[in-house]
Design a protein around this motif. Sequence first.
Motif, mmCIF file in Angstrom:
data_model
loop_
_atom_site.group_PDB
_atom_site.id
_atom_site.type_symbol
_atom_site.label_atom_id
_atom_site.label_comp_id
_atom_site.label_asym_id
_atom_site.label_seq_id
_atom_site.Cartn_x
_atom_site.Cartn_y
_atom_site.Cartn_z
ATOM 1 N N VAL A 295 0.840 -1.198 0.000
ATOM 2 C CA VAL A 295 0.000 0.000 0.000
ATOM 3 C C VAL A 295 0.875 1.249 0.000
ATOM 4 C CG1 VAL A 295 -1.771 1.285 1.251
ATOM 5 C CG2 VAL A 295 -1.843 -1.210 1.215
ATOM 6 N N GLN A 296 1.943 1.196 0.771
ATOM 7 C CA GLN A 296 2.856 2.333 0.840
ATOM 8 C C GLN A 296 3.514 2.594 -0.512
ATOM 9 O OE1 GLN A 296 6.450 1.814 3.182
ATOM 10 N NE2 GLN A 296 6.391 3.943 3.861
ATOM 11 N N ARG A 297 3.965 1.537 -1.167
ATOM 12 C CA ARG A 297 4.599 1.697 -2.480
ATOM 13 C C ARG A 297 3.608 2.265 -3.493
ATOM 14 N NH1 ARG A 297 7.948 -4.045 -3.036
ATOM 15 N NH2 ARG A 297 9.463 -3.633 -1.372
ATOM 16 N N LEU A 298 2.378 1.785 -3.422
ATOM 17 C CA LEU A 298 1.359 2.261 -4.352
ATOM 18 C C LEU A 298 1.069 3.745 -4.113
ATOM 19 C CD1 LEU A 298 -0.207 0.789 -6.587
ATOM 20 C CD2 LEU A 298 -2.114 0.577 -5.011
ATOM 21 N N SER A 299 1.005 4.129 -2.853
ATOM 22 C CA SER A 299 0.756 5.535 -2.512
ATOM 23 C C SER A 299 1.906 6.421 -2.973
ATOM 24 C CB SER A 299 0.556 5.681 -1.001
ATOM 25 O OG SER A 299 -0.564 4.950 -0.559
ATOM 26 N N ILE A 300 3.131 5.913 -2.825
ATOM 27 C CA ILE A 300 4.302 6.676 -3.266
ATOM 28 C C ILE A 300 4.298 6.836 -4.784
ATOM 29 C CG2 ILE A 300 6.823 6.637 -3.453
ATOM 30 C CD1 ILE A 300 6.900 5.321 -0.694
ATOM 31 N N LEU A 301 3.930 5.766 -5.483
ATOM 32 C CA LEU A 301 3.831 5.847 -6.944
ATOM 33 C C LEU A 301 2.801 6.896 -7.349
ATOM 34 C CD1 LEU A 301 3.942 2.107 -8.118
ATOM 35 C CD2 LEU A 301 5.602 3.897 -8.658
ATOM 36 N N LYS A 302 1.686 6.904 -6.652
ATOM 37 C CA LYS A 302 0.625 7.875 -6.941
ATOM 38 C C LYS A 302 1.138 9.303 -6.753
ATOM 39 C CE LYS A 302 -4.032 9.187 -5.350
ATOM 40 N NZ LYS A 302 -3.677 10.449 -4.677
ATOM 41 N N GLU A 303 1.817 9.546 -5.636
ATOM 42 C CA GLU A 303 2.345 10.882 -5.357
ATOM 43 C C GLU A 303 3.419 11.273 -6.373
ATOM 44 O OE1 GLU A 303 3.729 10.769 -1.369
ATOM 45 O OE2 GLU A 303 1.722 10.532 -0.485
ATOM 46 N N THR A 304 4.250 10.309 -6.749
ATOM 47 C CA THR A 304 5.313 10.582 -7.722
ATOM 48 C C THR A 304 4.733 10.989 -9.069
ATOM 49 O OG1 THR A 304 6.793 8.986 -6.652
ATOM 50 C CG2 THR A 304 7.314 9.620 -8.917
ATOM 51 N N ILE A 305 3.716 10.259 -9.513
ATOM 52 C CA ILE A 305 3.082 10.580 -10.796
ATOM 53 C C ILE A 305 2.449 11.965 -10.744
ATOM 54 C CG2 ILE A 305 1.217 9.935 -12.370
ATOM 55 C CD1 ILE A 305 1.745 7.019 -11.610
#
Length: 282
Positions: free
Chosen positions: A248-258
Amino acid sequence: MKQKLISLGRKIDDEMEGHSELLKEIQDSPTDTNAIVSQRRKDFTGEFFSYLTLVSETYDSLEDRDAMARLGARCLSAVSAYDNTLEYVDTLDVAQAKFDDILDSPSVDVACEKIKSLAKAKDLDSSLILLINSAWASAKESTTMTNEVKDIMHRLYKATKSSLRSIAPKEIKLLKHLLNITDPEERFSALATAFSPGDGQEAKDPNALYTTPKELHKWIKIMLDAYNLNTEDSDIREAKQMAQPVVVQRLSILKETIEEEYLEHSMFQDSKTEGDAKSDEL
């Protein structure tokens, strides 16, 4: 005290009259619900939806109650769409039109079949899925919507989740690949590579998975929505696998990065291009 009670009574009467006028406007122009919401968003309050519940309870006919439940669901959908318009304005109108058609079905079973048909035709796009997710989330948390409306939105949500299994979009496969990369730098490098021909150019590697920042961002939101809405009862296998906090953390980070590295940059470029075009006109 008497004067205060009189004033309070007048205020309630005025509010009820306002709700009645808004309801009549929607009933007179059922295909213009989105336009009405955009013009009168502040009037679509919790009290208004409570008013719809009161009106529904005055009907003896199940058909009339069902019609009011559908009207409430349509309003809820339009409000949710309006509140999220700024994110995906380019595809929202098309998605909303599809959702309106689903809600106009003579029964919930027919509506669910429409969703399945859209999935088979590859027309169950990410914007429509986000819209349905958002509508169910709003209905689920609402304390003013009737159980009939909540049941409709829940069944549509379940039908959508079930249909997702038949779509198998490339973005889901890409997310699996990205989430399995443990090294952050390598993961972000793979993310950049996935966006390389994202504007429709010829792919550098025909076996690689390519997409656009906006589309991958939508699917990340869909995955997070599925996790947040109902993890234990999710029909999306990937959402079940996201139970691990690190995923979940990795997915959230990907979202913020995009959002920070691609979407905001894209919005700036679009704004700059528009400004240059206006300068040329002058």
